[in-house]
Design a protein around this motif. Structure first.
Motif, mmCIF file in Angstrom:
data_model
loop_
_atom_site.group_PDB
_atom_site.id
_atom_site.type_symbol
_atom_site.label_atom_id
_atom_site.label_comp_id
_atom_site.label_asym_id
_atom_site.label_seq_id
_atom_site.Cartn_x
_atom_site.Cartn_y
_atom_site.Cartn_z
ATOM 1 N N ALA A 5 24.278 3.752 21.338
ATOM 2 C CA ALA A 5 24.911 3.566 22.649
ATOM 3 C C ALA A 5 23.881 3.128 23.689
ATOM 4 C CB ALA A 5 25.600 4.849 23.082
ATOM 5 N N HIS A 6 22.630 3.591 23.567
ATOM 6 C CA HIS A 6 21.566 3.149 24.475
ATOM 7 C C HIS A 6 21.346 1.644 24.329
ATOM 8 C CE1 HIS A 6 20.116 6.870 26.232
ATOM 9 N NE2 HIS A 6 20.195 7.459 25.047
ATOM 10 N N ILE A 7 21.400 1.163 23.100
ATOM 11 C CA ILE A 7 21.223 -0.273 22.868
ATOM 12 C C ILE A 7 22.379 -1.054 23.479
ATOM 13 C CG2 ILE A 7 21.025 -2.071 21.098
ATOM 14 C CD1 ILE A 7 19.764 0.022 19.276
ATOM 15 N N LYS A 8 23.599 -0.564 23.275
ATOM 16 C CA LYS A 8 24.762 -1.241 23.854
ATOM 17 C C LYS A 8 24.664 -1.287 25.378
ATOM 18 C CE LYS A 8 28.896 -0.558 22.342
ATOM 19 N NZ LYS A 8 30.155 0.095 21.962
ATOM 20 N N GLU A 9 24.256 -0.168 25.983
ATOM 21 C CA GLU A 9 24.149 -0.119 27.440
ATOM 22 C C GLU A 9 23.109 -1.121 27.943
ATOM 23 O OE1 GLU A 9 25.037 1.026 31.285
ATOM 24 O OE2 GLU A 9 26.088 1.487 29.400
ATOM 25 N N PHE A 10 22.014 -1.246 27.220
ATOM 26 C CA PHE A 10 20.975 -2.213 27.582
ATOM 27 C C PHE A 10 21.531 -3.637 27.567
ATOM 28 C CE2 PHE A 10 17.915 -5.233 25.656
ATOM 29 C CZ PHE A 10 16.998 -5.331 26.702
ATOM 30 N N ARG A 13 24.091 -4.344 30.390
ATOM 31 C CA ARG A 13 23.448 -4.602 31.681
ATOM 32 C C ARG A 13 22.862 -6.009 31.738
ATOM 33 N NH1 ARG A 13 20.348 1.185 32.894
ATOM 34 N NH2 ARG A 13 22.252 2.417 33.187
ATOM 35 N N LYS A 14 22.294 -6.454 30.637
ATOM 36 C CA LYS A 14 21.736 -7.807 30.604
ATOM 37 C C LYS A 14 22.822 -8.853 30.827
ATOM 38 C CE LYS A 14 17.279 -7.366 29.717
ATOM 39 N NZ LYS A 14 16.241 -7.929 30.631
ATOM 40 N N ILE A 15 23.990 -8.632 30.220
ATOM 41 C CA ILE A 15 25.094 -9.585 30.351
ATOM 42 C C ILE A 15 25.712 -9.492 31.740
ATOM 43 C CG2 ILE A 15 27.393 -10.212 29.500
ATOM 44 C CD1 ILE A 15 26.479 -9.268 26.726
ATOM 45 N N ALA A 43 20.656 -0.359 15.052
ATOM 46 C CA ALA A 43 20.720 -1.577 15.864
ATOM 47 C C ALA A 43 21.880 -2.455 15.415
ATOM 48 C CB ALA A 43 19.401 -2.344 15.758
ATOM 49 N N ARG A 44 22.110 -2.521 14.121
ATOM 50 C CA ARG A 44 23.207 -3.332 13.600
ATOM 51 C C ARG A 44 24.546 -2.788 14.075
ATOM 52 N NH1 ARG A 44 22.820 -3.264 7.612
ATOM 53 N NH2 ARG A 44 21.099 -4.695 8.039
ATOM 54 N N ARG A 45 24.687 -1.469 14.107
ATOM 55 C CA ARG A 45 25.940 -0.869 14.575
ATOM 56 C C ARG A 45 26.206 -1.258 16.029
ATOM 57 N NH1 ARG A 45 27.675 5.590 14.953
ATOM 58 N NH2 ARG A 45 29.548 5.216 16.190
ATOM 59 N N ALA A 46 25.173 -1.199 16.859
ATOM 60 C CA ALA A 46 25.342 -1.555 18.265
ATOM 61 C C ALA A 46 25.804 -2.997 18.416
ATOM 62 C CB ALA A 46 24.030 -1.333 19.014
ATOM 63 N N LEU A 47 25.175 -3.904 17.699
ATOM 64 C CA LEU A 47 25.543 -5.320 17.806
ATOM 65 C C LEU A 47 26.942 -5.569 17.259
ATOM 66 C CD1 LEU A 47 22.193 -7.069 16.800
ATOM 67 C CD2 LEU A 47 23.168 -6.829 19.083
ATOM 68 N N GLN A 48 27.307 -4.880 16.182
ATOM 69 C CA GLN A 48 28.630 -5.094 15.606
ATOM 70 C C GLN A 48 29.718 -4.585 16.536
ATOM 71 O OE1 GLN A 48 29.324 -6.905 12.794
ATOM 72 N NE2 GLN A 48 31.348 -6.767 13.761
ATOM 73 N N GLU A 49 29.475 -3.460 17.209
ATOM 74 C CA GLU A 49 30.470 -2.949 18.149
ATOM 75 C C GLU A 49 30.622 -3.900 19.330
ATOM 76 O OE1 GLU A 49 30.229 1.080 19.327
ATOM 77 O OE2 GLU A 49 30.291 1.874 17.277
ATOM 78 N N LEU A 50 29.531 -4.470 19.793
ATOM 79 C CA LEU A 50 29.612 -5.455 20.886
ATOM 80 C C LEU A 50 30.383 -6.687 20.437
ATOM 81 C CD1 LEU A 50 26.001 -5.141 22.315
ATOM 82 C CD2 LEU A 50 28.107 -4.456 23.455
ATOM 83 N N ALA A 51 30.204 -7.076 19.191
ATOM 84 C CA ALA A 51 30.959 -8.212 18.650
ATOM 85 C C ALA A 51 32.441 -7.873 18.573
ATOM 86 C CB ALA A 51 30.414 -8.607 17.274
#
Length: 239
Positions: A5-10, A13-15, A43-51
């Motif tokens: 979730a920290h990765i997703k939040e980062f 914010r960038k987007i 990290a893969r989980r964070a990116l996949q959830e964002l996708a």
């Protein structure tokens, strides 16, 4: 907060800040794993959830990129449209098309749980992002709960902001469908011609009853709806 979730939040914010515009490359799994001191799987989980939420696109061999910037809204949350637009670094503007009292038709009286002859309060507002119309909000409000609704300046405060201020919302339901816009909606959205639209029927309630029934109409070419759900796995028992 979980590590992924920290990765997703980062990345959110960038987007949302505009640092990473549409099509901007997103850090790879390896880079994110090193940056946040987590496993590559996290990290893969964070990116996949964002996708899954429609914020990024992933292509094998090419990498991960910020998705094309349409109006993006989360399916499972209610967010103020002004906040969504401003978080992307864009400008929100509202044009009030109608403010009126109308006798409740049977289906709206049922939805709002009021007598059939109740004078409902109605607002129709077009919301703009950077001067492009992205939503027509057609809202009917229960006057027993929000008697001063029509006295507000909805070019300054959105209906959502006002209703959350005077009647804190406790519950919401959604019905989502693809529709052909009406002539009025085509005009209010500034469409050159009729195009498929995504329409959300949203009913909101507070502790004292149903507050409003809103129809939110978005041009299909200017809207993206995303969401992510996590399910708890259950084991089958061997009898």
């Amino acid at each position: 907060m979980a590590k992924f979730a920290h990765i997703k939040e980062f990345i959110y914010r960038k987007i949302e800040s505009g640092d990473w515009p549409e099509y901007h490359p997103v850090s790879s799994e390896n880079v994110l794993a090193e940056q946040f001191n987590v496993s590559r799987m996290t990290a893969r989980r964070a990116l996949q959830e964002l996708a899954d939420e429609g914020l990024v696109t992933r292509t094998r061999g090419s990498g991960t990129f910020v998705a094309p910037l349409k109006s993006q809204s989360a399916l499972l949350t209610i967010r103020n449209i002004r906040d969504e637009i401003e978080l992307r670094g864009h400008t929100h503007r509202a044009v009030v098309q109608l403010l009126e009292q109308v006798v409740a038709p049977a289906h709206l009286a049922t939805a709002l749980q009021v007598p059939a002859d109740t004078q409902l309060l109605r607002s129709v507002i077009t919301h703009f992002e950077n001067d492009q119309a992205v939503q027509v909000e057609d809202r009917f409000v229960n006057p027993l709960l929000v008697p001063n609704y029509l006295d507000q300046d909805f070019t300054v405060m959105t209906p959502h902001e006002y209703l959350c201020e005077v009647t804190p919302l406790t519950e919401a339901s959604h019905l989502i469908e693809a529709v052909s816009p009406t002539r009025e909606q085509i005009k209010w959205l500034g469409l050159a011609e009729s195009e498929p639209c995504l329409q959300i029927q949203r009913r909101t309630s507070c502790r004292d009853g149903v507050v409003s029934q809103a129809t939110l109409t978005h041009p299909g070419s200017r809207f993206r709806l995303g969401g992510h759900m996590t399910f708890k796995a259950t084991r089958r028992r061997n009898d």
